[in-house]
Design a protein around this motif. Structure first.
Motif, PDB file in Angstrom:
ATOM      1  N   THR A  55      75.890  33.042   9.034  1.00 42.78           N
ATOM      2  CA  THR A  55      76.457  31.910   8.309  1.00 42.78           C
ATOM      3  C   THR A  55      75.274  31.158   7.722  1.00 42.78           C
ATOM      4  O   THR A  55      74.410  30.684   8.459  1.00 42.78           O
ATOM      5  N   VAL A  56      75.225  31.055   6.393  1.00 42.62           N
ATOM      6  CA  VAL A  56      73.984  30.666   5.731  1.00 42.62           C
ATOM      7  C   VAL A  56      73.908  29.152   5.506  1.00 42.62           C
ATOM      8  O   VAL A  56      74.001  28.657   4.386  1.00 42.62           O
ATOM      9  N   TYR A  57      73.694  28.421   6.610  1.00 39.26           N
ATOM     10  CA  TYR A  57      73.537  26.975   6.531  1.00 39.26           C
ATOM     11  C   TYR A  57      72.177  26.534   7.074  1.00 39.26           C
ATOM     12  O   TYR A  57      71.863  25.339   7.095  1.00 39.26           O
ATOM     13  N   ASN A  58      71.357  27.514   7.517  1.00 43.93           N
ATOM     14  CA  ASN A  58      70.055  27.203   8.083  1.00 43.93           C
ATOM     15  C   ASN A  58      69.215  28.476   8.058  1.00 43.93           C
ATOM     16  O   ASN A  58      69.723  29.562   7.740  1.00 43.93           O
ATOM     17  N   TYR A  59      67.930  28.360   8.413  1.00 46.55           N
ATOM     18  CA  TYR A  59      67.096  29.540   8.566  1.00 46.55           C
ATOM     19  C   TYR A  59      67.547  30.337   9.784  1.00 46.55           C
ATOM     20  O   TYR A  59      68.071  29.782  10.743  1.00 46.55           O
ATOM     21  N   ILE A  60      67.358  31.661   9.735  1.00 49.70           N
ATOM     22  CA  ILE A  60      67.707  32.477  10.898  1.00 49.70           C
ATOM     23  C   ILE A  60      66.696  32.226  12.020  1.00 49.70           C
ATOM     24  O   ILE A  60      65.506  32.052  11.772  1.00 49.70           O
ATOM     25  N   HIS A  61      67.188  32.161  13.266  1.00 46.01           N
ATOM     26  CA  HIS A  61      66.286  32.063  14.407  1.00 46.01           C
ATOM     27  C   HIS A  61      66.067  33.455  14.996  1.00 46.01           C
ATOM     28  O   HIS A  61      66.692  34.430  14.538  1.00 46.01           O
ATOM     29  N   ILE A  62      65.187  33.569  15.975  1.00 46.95           N
ATOM     30  CA  ILE A  62      64.850  34.915  16.434  1.00 46.95           C
ATOM     31  C   ILE A  62      65.983  35.556  17.226  1.00 46.95           C
ATOM     32  O   ILE A  62      65.990  36.774  17.411  1.00 46.95           O
ATOM     33  N   GLY A  63      66.962  34.749  17.675  1.00 47.38           N
ATOM     34  CA  GLY A  63      68.169  35.350  18.249  1.00 47.38           C
ATOM     35  C   GLY A  63      68.954  36.092  17.181  1.00 47.38           C
ATOM     36  O   GLY A  63      69.436  37.213  17.402  1.00 47.38           O
ATOM     37  N   ASN A  64      69.084  35.473  16.001  1.00 49.93           N
ATOM     38  CA  ASN A  64      69.718  36.171  14.864  1.00 49.93           C
ATOM     39  C   ASN A  64      68.903  37.408  14.483  1.00 49.93           C
ATOM     40  O   ASN A  64      69.455  38.487  14.237  1.00 49.93           O
ATOM     41  N   ALA A  65      67.583  37.213  14.434  1.00 53.27           N
ATOM     42  CA  ALA A  65      66.704  38.300  14.006  1.00 53.27           C
ATOM     43  C   ALA A  65      66.751  39.476  14.976  1.00 53.27           C
ATOM     44  O   ALA A  65      66.589  40.631  14.560  1.00 53.27           O
ATOM     45  N   ARG A  66      66.992  39.197  16.251  1.00 53.27           N
ATOM     46  CA  ARG A  66      67.065  40.282  17.235  1.00 53.27           C
ATOM     47  C   ARG A  66      68.186  41.255  16.850  1.00 53.27           C
ATOM     48  O   ARG A  66      68.015  42.479  16.871  1.00 53.27           O
ATOM     49  N   SER A  67      69.344  40.699  16.467  1.00 55.88           N
ATOM     50  CA  SER A  67      70.463  41.537  16.053  1.00 55.88           C
ATOM     51  C   SER A  67      70.137  42.288  14.769  1.00 55.88           C
ATOM     52  O   SER A  67      70.407  43.493  14.641  1.00 55.88           O
ATOM     53  N   ILE A  68      69.535  41.583  13.818  1.00 54.10           N
ATOM     54  CA  ILE A  68      69.182  42.197  12.542  1.00 54.10           C
ATOM     55  C   ILE A  68      68.222  43.357  12.748  1.00 54.10           C
ATOM     56  O   ILE A  68      68.397  44.451  12.205  1.00 54.10           O
ATOM     57  N   VAL A  69      67.203  43.137  13.582  1.00 53.13           N
ATOM     58  CA  VAL A  69      66.202  44.171  13.846  1.00 53.13           C
ATOM     59  C   VAL A  69      66.796  45.320  14.665  1.00 53.13           C
ATOM     60  O   VAL A  69      66.513  46.495  14.408  1.00 53.13           O
ATOM     61  N   ALA A  70      67.628  44.992  15.636  1.00 55.79           N
ATOM     62  CA  ALA A  70      68.232  46.040  16.476  1.00 55.79           C
ATOM     63  C   ALA A  70      69.022  47.032  15.629  1.00 55.79           C
ATOM     64  O   ALA A  70      68.881  48.256  15.782  1.00 55.79           O
ATOM     65  N   PHE A  71      69.835  46.515  14.723  1.00 58.74           N
ATOM     66  CA  PHE A  71      70.669  47.417  13.935  1.00 58.74           C
ATOM     67  C   PHE A  71      69.911  48.039  12.770  1.00 58.74           C
ATOM     68  O   PHE A  71      70.297  49.097  12.274  1.00 58.74           O
ATOM     69  N   ASP A  72      68.819  47.414  12.350  1.00 60.00           N
ATOM     70  CA  ASP A  72      67.929  48.074  11.401  1.00 60.00           C
ATOM     71  C   ASP A  72      67.271  49.275  12.064  1.00 60.00           C
ATOM     72  O   ASP A  72      67.110  50.338  11.441  1.00 60.00           O
ATOM     73  N   THR A  73      66.913  49.136  13.343  1.00 61.01           N
ATOM     74  CA  THR A  73      66.328  50.251  14.084  1.00 61.01           C
ATOM     75  C   THR A  73      67.345  51.377  14.252  1.00 61.01           C
ATOM     76  O   THR A  73      67.011  52.559  14.094  1.00 61.01           O
ATOM     77  N   VAL A  74      68.580  51.014  14.575  1.00 65.14           N
ATOM     78  CA  VAL A  74      69.659  52.017  14.667  1.00 65.14           C
ATOM     79  C   VAL A  74      69.802  52.751  13.336  1.00 65.14           C
ATOM     80  O   VAL A  74      69.875  53.982  13.282  1.00 65.14           O
ATOM     81  N   ARG A  75      69.845  51.997  12.278  1.00 68.36           N
ATOM     82  CA  ARG A  75      69.985  52.600  10.945  1.00 68.36           C
ATOM     83  C   ARG A  75      68.816  53.532  10.641  1.00 68.36           C
ATOM     84  O   ARG A  75      69.011  54.652  10.141  1.00 68.36           O
ATOM     85  N   ARG A  76      67.585  53.080  10.935  1.00 69.68           N
ATOM     86  CA  ARG A  76      66.411  53.892  10.646  1.00 69.68           C
ATOM     87  C   ARG A  76      66.425  55.202  11.446  1.00 69.68           C
ATOM     88  O   ARG A  76      66.023  56.255  10.935  1.00 69.68           O
ATOM     89  N   TYR A  77      66.894  55.140  12.702  1.00 67.57           N
ATOM     90  CA  TYR A  77      66.930  56.380  13.480  1.00 67.57           C
ATOM     91  C   TYR A  77      67.998  57.325  12.939  1.00 67.57           C
ATOM     92  O   TYR A  77      67.780  58.538  12.868  1.00 67.57           O
ATOM     93  N   LEU A  78      69.131  56.781  12.542  1.00 66.17           N
ATOM     94  CA  LEU A  78      70.160  57.637  11.937  1.00 66.17           C
ATOM     95  C   LEU A  78      69.622  58.308  10.676  1.00 66.17           C
ATOM     96  O   LEU A  78      69.882  59.491  10.425  1.00 66.17           O
TER      97      LEU A  78
END
Length: 467
Positions: A31-54
């Protein structure tokens, strides 16, 4: 054989994509009302890693991640700043891309915005009303949760307990609108001065849950392979997505549900904006190498909690530097390599096989990183030999880059020295050969002031730009 832990069945299941060699994947965006925090980034990075392995396995991945660009928080922020909701959204969407680019996150195939899909959202809700899964109440439209027979299965919730819990937490006005306490909103009646759109039920805006059902099925079809998001989205968000989508289409919504664990802080408390204990990526990358932050976020299995602390960040820094140094040292040696036969490639292939076994077990990055460090050891041992084979050295480098790349780590040596600096490095080398140590030390200090760090190795002088 890749296996994924499916939140819905609570079992690891063999992964079989709907279309051979293709994966359709949706991950809930911010929800784009603020900068992402590292909790948000953890999800973003986790699924980017999943995507990269696929993608490493050869799949073509269609990756969709949305922006929620209208909701109560955004309206509040717009009012606070005396600007429009779209202006708030545009600013923080721009900031989002700046942050994820620094973390070396692959851009989604599609990043749909809720406000660009209002017609589709209204049509989707109208279908649910026509099928008697939803009803209008004083300008709101609500979903009959109890009517959907599988409600609560994803989050393993008992519907009667949900009713009791909901009854304690909703206000009288909201209670009066609902036919059942667990019914949830699909369309919200606009309050005076709020951003709104015309609909069959009057002026209003979409509820949060309906957005993802509409945007995921619009771009990926009625049934798709993987749906991901943070653990906190299991209920009610993803539970509601299933209920809405399957009621409309009559088809299974998602084959594999994946949820990442929280980033925690002191006393194992979840990091979140609502608790005020968050650190934004925007601020962190001012003081820490984004590649280190990426490695920190990547280095724990996606389903486990990730503890944010200075000591854990330092561990990530140290481990990242070990990987980078091993790569750079071997890369430096390759210019002097010859042609020698040995079994290096077989050793590398064994490490790759063990890496794939680890990652095939529900993307177990922790065990995967262990194998990457096996490759680091091999690279270090190889680069320290008096004579090395050029092809084998390149094979190690390429493999280390490929496996590290799945974690989002890239090796970019900053080697565009100016002629002046290059001349100083060469002059210092000559001073060392002439045993003119005063000149050598003076040049080293001058280079350090310019941000050029020298490393004297048995194979010659290496350099890198500090930071």
């Amino acid at each position: 054989m890749l296996k994924i832990f499916n939140t819905l069945t609570r079992e690891k299941e063999e992964f079989k994509s709907i279309t051979p060699n293709e994966v359709r994947m949706y991950v809930c965006g911010p929800t784009v009302y603020n900068y992402i925090h590292i909790g948000n980034a953890r999800s973003i990075v986790a699924f980017d890693t999943v995507r990269r392995y696929l993608e490493y396995l050869g799949y073509k991945v269609k990756f969709v991640s949305n922006f929620t660009d209208v909701d109560d928080k955004m309206i509040k922020e717009a009012n606070r700043e005396n600007i429009t909701v779209p202006e708030v959204a545009d600013r923080f969407i721009k900031a989002f891309f700046e942050d994820i680019d620094k973390l070396n996150v692959e851009r989604a195939t599609v990043n749909p915005r809720a406000t660009d899909n209002i017609k589709e959202i209204i049509d989707f809700i109208s279908d649910l009303v026509a099928k008697d899964y939803a009803y209008e109440s004083d300008g709101d439209v609500l979903y009959r949760a109890r009517k959907f027979k599988h409600y609560g299965e994803l989050s393993d919730q008992d519907i009667d307990q949900l009713v009791q819990g909901a009854s304690k937490h909703i206000g009288e006005a909201e209670f009066d609108k609902k036919q059942d306490p667990i019914d949830f909103v699909l369309w919200k009646k606009a309050k005076p001065g709020e951003i709104n759109w015309d609909s069959p039920w009057g002026k209003g805006r979409p509820g949060w849950h309906i957005e993802c059902s509409v945007m995921s099925t619009k771009y990926l079809g009625d049934t798709f392979d993987i749906h991901g998001g943070g653990q906190d989205l299991e209920f009610p968000h993803h539970e509601n997505e299933i209920a809405q989508s399957e009621a409309k289409t009559g088809k299974k919504f998602v084959n594999y549900w994946m949820h990442n664990g929280f980033v925690t802080v002191e006393n194992n408390e979840k990091m979140s904006k609502s608790l005020g204990n968050f650190v934004t990526v925007h601020d962190m990358v001012k003081n820490i190498d984004p590649q280190v932050l990426r490695f920190f976020l990547s280095s724990t299995h996606y389903r486990r909690p990730l503890e944010y602390s200075e000591s854990n960040l330092q561990k990530a820094t140290d481990n990242y530097e070990k990987i980078k140094t091993a790569y750079n040292n071997l890369n430096f040696r390759i210019k002097d390599a010859t042609a020698i036969e040995d079994d290096t490639k077989k050793q590398v292939d064994k490490i790759v096989d063990k890496f794939k076994v680890a990652m095939d077990d529900d993307f177990n990055v922790q065990n995967g990183i262990t194998e990457i460090f096996g490759l680091v050891t091999l690279a270090n041992n190889y680069s320290s030999q008096d004579n090395i084979d050029a092809d084998n050295a390149q094979y190690i480098l390429d493999t280390l880059a490929n496996l590290s790349g799945i974690l989002g780590i890239e090796f970019k040596e900053k080697n565009d020295l100016s002629d002046e600096i290059q001349a100083m490095v060469e002059k210092r080398d000559q001073a060392r050969l002439d045993k003119d140590f005063a000149t050598s030390d003076d040049l080293r200090d001058k280079l350090k002031e310019m941000g050029v760090i020298l490393e004297d190795t048995p194979q010659g002088t290496r350099w890198h730009i500090d930071g």
